[in-house]
Design a protein around this motif. Structure first.
Motif, PDB file in Angstrom:
ATOM      1  N   GLU A   1     -10.295  13.889 -19.402  1.00  0.00           N
ATOM      2  CA  GLU A   1     -11.568  13.619 -19.648  1.00  0.00           C
ATOM      3  C   GLU A   1     -12.479  13.946 -18.806  1.00  0.00           C
ATOM      4  O   GLU A   1     -13.461  14.146 -19.620  1.00  0.00           O
ATOM      5  CB  GLU A   1     -11.925  11.833 -18.899  1.00  0.00           C
ATOM      6  CG  GLU A   1     -11.143  11.110 -19.959  1.00  0.00           C
ATOM      7  CD  GLU A   1     -11.108   9.661 -19.711  1.00  0.00           C
ATOM      8  OE1 GLU A   1     -11.455   9.344 -18.943  1.00  0.00           O
ATOM      9  OE2 GLU A   1     -10.546   8.715 -20.747  1.00  0.00           O
ATOM     10  N   GLU A   2     -12.272  15.098 -17.324  1.00  0.00           N
ATOM     11  CA  GLU A   2     -13.609  15.124 -16.891  1.00  0.00           C
ATOM     12  C   GLU A   2     -13.745  16.699 -17.431  1.00  0.00           C
ATOM     13  O   GLU A   2     -14.689  17.241 -17.511  1.00  0.00           O
ATOM     14  CB  GLU A   2     -13.121  15.782 -15.097  1.00  0.00           C
ATOM     15  CG  GLU A   2     -13.987  16.915 -14.691  1.00  0.00           C
ATOM     16  CD  GLU A   2     -15.580  16.606 -14.483  1.00  0.00           C
ATOM     17  OE1 GLU A   2     -16.473  17.263 -14.608  1.00  0.00           O
ATOM     18  OE2 GLU A   2     -16.006  15.148 -14.471  1.00  0.00           O
ATOM     19  N   GLN A   3     -12.500  17.477 -18.466  1.00  0.00           N
ATOM     20  CA  GLN A   3     -12.686  18.697 -18.909  1.00  0.00           C
ATOM     21  C   GLN A   3     -13.027  18.773 -20.452  1.00  0.00           C
ATOM     22  O   GLN A   3     -14.243  19.494 -20.807  1.00  0.00           O
ATOM     23  CB  GLN A   3     -11.668  19.216 -19.326  1.00  0.00           C
ATOM     24  CG  GLN A   3     -10.334  20.003 -17.865  1.00  0.00           C
ATOM     25  CD  GLN A   3      -9.261  19.981 -18.444  1.00  0.00           C
ATOM     26  OE1 GLN A   3      -7.932  19.605 -18.686  1.00  0.00           O
ATOM     27  NE2 GLN A   3      -8.899  22.031 -18.579  1.00  0.00           N
ATOM     28  N   LEU A   4     -12.563  16.933 -20.852  1.00  0.00           N
ATOM     29  CA  LEU A   4     -13.744  17.211 -22.516  1.00  0.00           C
ATOM     30  C   LEU A   4     -15.229  16.959 -21.386  1.00  0.00           C
ATOM     31  O   LEU A   4     -16.361  17.471 -22.782  1.00  0.00           O
ATOM     32  CB  LEU A   4     -13.008  16.195 -22.678  1.00  0.00           C
ATOM     33  CG  LEU A   4     -13.105  14.962 -24.394  1.00  0.00           C
ATOM     34  CD1 LEU A   4     -14.250  16.501 -25.127  1.00  0.00           C
ATOM     35  CD2 LEU A   4     -13.122  13.136 -24.261  1.00  0.00           C
ATOM     36  N   ARG A   5     -15.634  16.269 -21.055  1.00  0.00           N
ATOM     37  CA  ARG A   5     -17.221  16.069 -20.739  1.00  0.00           C
ATOM     38  C   ARG A   5     -17.712  18.076 -20.721  1.00  0.00           C
ATOM     39  O   ARG A   5     -18.588  17.217 -21.124  1.00  0.00           O
ATOM     40  CB  ARG A   5     -17.140  15.282 -19.264  1.00  0.00           C
ATOM     41  CG  ARG A   5     -17.688  14.169 -19.622  1.00  0.00           C
ATOM     42  CD  ARG A   5     -17.667  13.331 -18.068  1.00  0.00           C
ATOM     43  NE  ARG A   5     -16.545  13.925 -17.494  1.00  0.00           N
ATOM     44  CZ  ARG A   5     -15.793  12.572 -17.092  1.00  0.00           C
ATOM     45  NH1 ARG A   5     -15.791  11.292 -17.711  1.00  0.00           N
ATOM     46  NH2 ARG A   5     -15.725  12.390 -15.555  1.00  0.00           N
ATOM     47  N   ARG A   6     -16.660  19.030 -19.497  1.00  0.00           N
ATOM     48  CA  ARG A   6     -17.444  19.600 -19.756  1.00  0.00           C
ATOM     49  C   ARG A   6     -17.406  20.671 -21.042  1.00  0.00           C
ATOM     50  O   ARG A   6     -18.558  21.513 -21.172  1.00  0.00           O
ATOM     51  CB  ARG A   6     -16.558  20.846 -18.687  1.00  0.00           C
ATOM     52  CG  ARG A   6     -16.431  20.153 -17.285  1.00  0.00           C
ATOM     53  CD  ARG A   6     -16.373  21.363 -16.230  1.00  0.00           C
ATOM     54  NE  ARG A   6     -14.602  21.777 -16.582  1.00  0.00           N
ATOM     55  CZ  ARG A   6     -13.933  20.677 -15.547  1.00  0.00           C
ATOM     56  NH1 ARG A   6     -14.266  20.161 -14.678  1.00  0.00           N
ATOM     57  NH2 ARG A   6     -12.694  21.615 -15.974  1.00  0.00           N
ATOM     58  N   GLU A   7     -16.276  20.118 -21.881  1.00  0.00           N
ATOM     59  CA  GLU A   7     -16.580  21.103 -22.804  1.00  0.00           C
ATOM     60  C   GLU A   7     -17.107  20.415 -23.786  1.00  0.00           C
ATOM     61  O   GLU A   7     -18.520  21.106 -25.153  1.00  0.00           O
ATOM     62  CB  GLU A   7     -15.455  20.937 -23.527  1.00  0.00           C
ATOM     63  CG  GLU A   7     -14.413  21.651 -25.073  1.00  0.00           C
ATOM     64  CD  GLU A   7     -15.104  23.280 -24.925  1.00  0.00           C
ATOM     65  OE1 GLU A   7     -14.792  23.521 -25.977  1.00  0.00           O
ATOM     66  OE2 GLU A   7     -14.642  23.621 -23.529  1.00  0.00           O
ATOM     67  N   VAL A   8     -17.875  18.662 -24.225  1.00  0.00           N
ATOM     68  CA  VAL A   8     -19.150  18.552 -24.678  1.00  0.00           C
ATOM     69  C   VAL A   8     -20.421  19.021 -24.447  1.00  0.00           C
ATOM     70  O   VAL A   8     -21.304  19.926 -25.119  1.00  0.00           O
ATOM     71  CB  VAL A   8     -19.167  17.053 -24.749  1.00  0.00           C
ATOM     72  CG1 VAL A   8     -20.653  16.167 -25.308  1.00  0.00           C
ATOM     73  CG2 VAL A   8     -18.050  16.375 -25.440  1.00  0.00           C
ATOM     74  N   ASP A   9     -20.774  19.252 -23.252  1.00  0.00           N
ATOM     75  CA  ASP A   9     -21.657  19.408 -22.124  1.00  0.00           C
ATOM     76  C   ASP A   9     -21.774  21.115 -22.674  1.00  0.00           C
ATOM     77  O   ASP A   9     -22.943  21.927 -23.257  1.00  0.00           O
ATOM     78  CB  ASP A   9     -21.802  19.525 -20.529  1.00  0.00           C
ATOM     79  CG  ASP A   9     -21.859  17.948 -20.261  1.00  0.00           C
ATOM     80  OD1 ASP A   9     -22.431  17.620 -21.531  1.00  0.00           O
ATOM     81  OD2 ASP A   9     -21.587  17.948 -18.974  1.00  0.00           O
ATOM     82  N   LEU A  10     -21.068  22.185 -22.144  1.00  0.00           N
ATOM     83  CA  LEU A  10     -21.036  23.394 -23.068  1.00  0.00           C
ATOM     84  C   LEU A  10     -21.609  23.380 -24.593  1.00  0.00           C
ATOM     85  O   LEU A  10     -22.207  24.852 -24.829  1.00  0.00           O
ATOM     86  CB  LEU A  10     -19.841  23.736 -22.785  1.00  0.00           C
ATOM     87  CG  LEU A  10     -19.315  25.986 -23.395  1.00  0.00           C
ATOM     88  CD1 LEU A  10     -20.493  26.235 -22.123  1.00  0.00           C
ATOM     89  CD2 LEU A  10     -18.134  25.985 -22.400  1.00  0.00           C
ATOM     90  N   SER A  11     -20.815  22.566 -25.684  1.00  0.00           N
ATOM     91  CA  SER A  11     -21.076  23.332 -26.892  1.00  0.00           C
ATOM     92  C   SER A  11     -21.819  22.321 -27.317  1.00  0.00           C
ATOM     93  O   SER A  11     -22.843  23.383 -28.450  1.00  0.00           O
ATOM     94  CB  SER A  11     -19.761  22.241 -27.774  1.00  0.00           C
ATOM     95  OG  SER A  11     -18.504  22.607 -27.381  1.00  0.00           O
TER      96      SER A  11
END
Length: 331
Positions: free
Chosen positions: A179-189
Motif C-alpha cells: 500500500e505504501e508503494q501504491l501511494r507512491r505510484e498514485v502520487d507519481l502518476s
C-alpha cells in the motif's frame, strides 16, 4: 691515472658528496650507500649490509657491476636511472623492485652525481621500502576485510528487513508495504500524468484432490502462485499477499489493455501449472480483476474498489477469468 680505492664496509666515511646526499635524504632510516664510477658503472663503495642483501651468495658487491648480481631487465632499469641522474643537477629519486634468492624487495634509490677524489662518480642511497610496503599491504588487506564485512552486514540487514516485509507462504510483499508503494505510484502518476494498473488476483476454489487435502493443498497453491507472480512482474512492479484469499499486483506505467494482456498470460500459466503435494498432482485456476489509473479511477481508494469489483465479476462468471473494470466517462 689515479683510481679510487674500493671499499665494502658496514660504515663508510662520508665524503662531501655522500654528506650532501644524506642531508637531502632527510630523516630516512636504514639507508645503504653505494658509490659507482660514473664512466664504467663499477661499484666503488657499498655498505656491507646491502651487499649481503643483493649478493646472498656471499660474493662481494664492490668491484663488480650491476650485471654481476641482477638480471638483464634490472640492469637496463638501473643503468637508465644512473644515466638520468648523471645528466641532471640534483638528486634523482626512483624505485626499483629487486628479486634475489627468491626474495622480492622494494627500494627507493636517491642518486646524486659528483666528483670524489678527482673522479666523476655517482653516489646513491638505497632505502629498503619492503617493511613499509608489507605493512601497507597488511593494512589494505585489513581494510578490504573490514569493507567486505560491512558489505555482508549491510546485505544481511537488507535481507532481514526484506524478510520482514514479505509474506512467509507466497514470498511476496505484505499488504502494508504494498500500500505504501501504491501511494507512491498514485502520487507519481498524478504528477507526471501517466497511467498504471492495479490487479486483484484470487485462487478459485480447489476441486478434486486439492479440495480433499484442504489447508495443506491451499498452502502449496499459494506458494506456486507467489512464484508465478514474481516471475511475471518487472523490477518496477510490485506484488503482494493482500489478505487471506487475495493477491494484488501493481503494474507501473501500464495501461488497461496491456495489463489485461499480461494478466491473461498469467491466468493461462496458472491453469496449466501442476503443484505436487504428498504425491498428488494439484491443479488450480485464478480469477483476476484489472483496473487502471486514471481511466477507471482517479483516487487510490476508487482504484482499489474498481479492481475489487472487477475481481468479483470474474468470480461471478465462474472463475478462471480476467475481467476489466469499467472505464469512467467524465461529462
Amino acid at each position: 691515472m689515479s683510481t679510487l680505492p674500493l671499499q665494502d664496509a658496514d660504515t663508510l666515511k662520508p665524503s662531501p658528496l655522500l654528506a650532501r646526499l644524506w642531508a637531502m635524504a632527510g630523516e630516512r632510516q636504514g639507508g645503504h650507500v653505494v658509490v659507482k664510477d660514473a664512466a664504467s658503472g663499477r661499484i666503488l663503495e657499498a655498505d656491507a649490509a646491502l651487499a649481503r642483501v643483493l649478493r646472498p651468495d656471499g660474493q662481494p658487491l664492490v668491484g663488480g657491476l650491476d650485471a654481476d648480481w641482477c638480471d638483464a631487465g634490472m640492469v637496463v632499469a638501473l643503468r637508465a636511472a644512473d644515466q638520468a641522474a648523471l645528466a641532471r643537477d640534483g638528486v634523482l629519486a626512483s624505485e626499483h623492485r629487486i628479486e634475489t634468492a627468491g626474495t622480492r624487495r622494494d627500494f627507493l634509490v636517491l642518486r646524486l652525481a659528483g666528483r670524489q677524489g678527482g673522479h666523476a662518480v655517482l653516489a646513491s642511497i638505497w632505502i629498503d621500502l619492503t617493511p613499509q610496503r608489507r605493512q601497507e599491504q597488511q593494512l589494505r588487506q585489513a581494510l578490504d576485510q573490514i569493507e567486505q564485512l560491512q558489505r555482508a552486514n549491510e546485505s544481511l540487514r537488507l535481507e532481514l528487513k526484506d524478510q520482514g516485509l514479505r509474506d512467509a507462504a507466497s514470498g511476496l510483499y505484505t499488504r502494508s508495504h504494498f500500500e505504501e508503494q501504491l501511494r507512491r505510484e498514485v502520487d507519481l502518476s498524478t504528477r507526471e500524468h501517466r497511467e498504471f494498473a492495479l490487479v486483484f488476483v484470487a485462487v478459485d476454489p480447489l476441486s478434486g484432490p486439492g479440495a480433499a487435502l484442504g489447508e495443506a493443498a491451499r498452502v502449496r497453491v499459494l506458494e506456486a502462485l507467489g512464484r508465478l507472480l514474481r516471475g511475471n512482474t518487472r523490477a518496477m512492479d510490485a506484488s503482494c499477499r493482500y489478505d487471506e484469499d487475495r493477491f494484488a499486483v501493481l503494474l507501473s506505467g501500464v495501461g488497461l489493455a496491456t495489463a489485461h494482456s499480461r494478466m491473461e498470460g498469467l491466468r493461462r500459466q496458472c491453469a496449466t501449472q501442476i503443484v505436487v503435494h504428498d504425491g498428488q498432482e494439484l491443479g488450480f485456476t485464478t480469477s483476476m480483476g484489472v483496473a487502471s489509473f486514471p481511466h477507471t479511477a482517479h483516487t487510490q481508494d476508487d482504484l482499489v474498489s474498481a479492481s475489487e469489483a472487477a475481481l468479483a465479476e470474474a468470480r461471478r462468471r465462474g472463475g478462471n477469468h480476467v475481467t476489466l473494470a469499467a472505464i469512467r466517462f467524465e461529462p
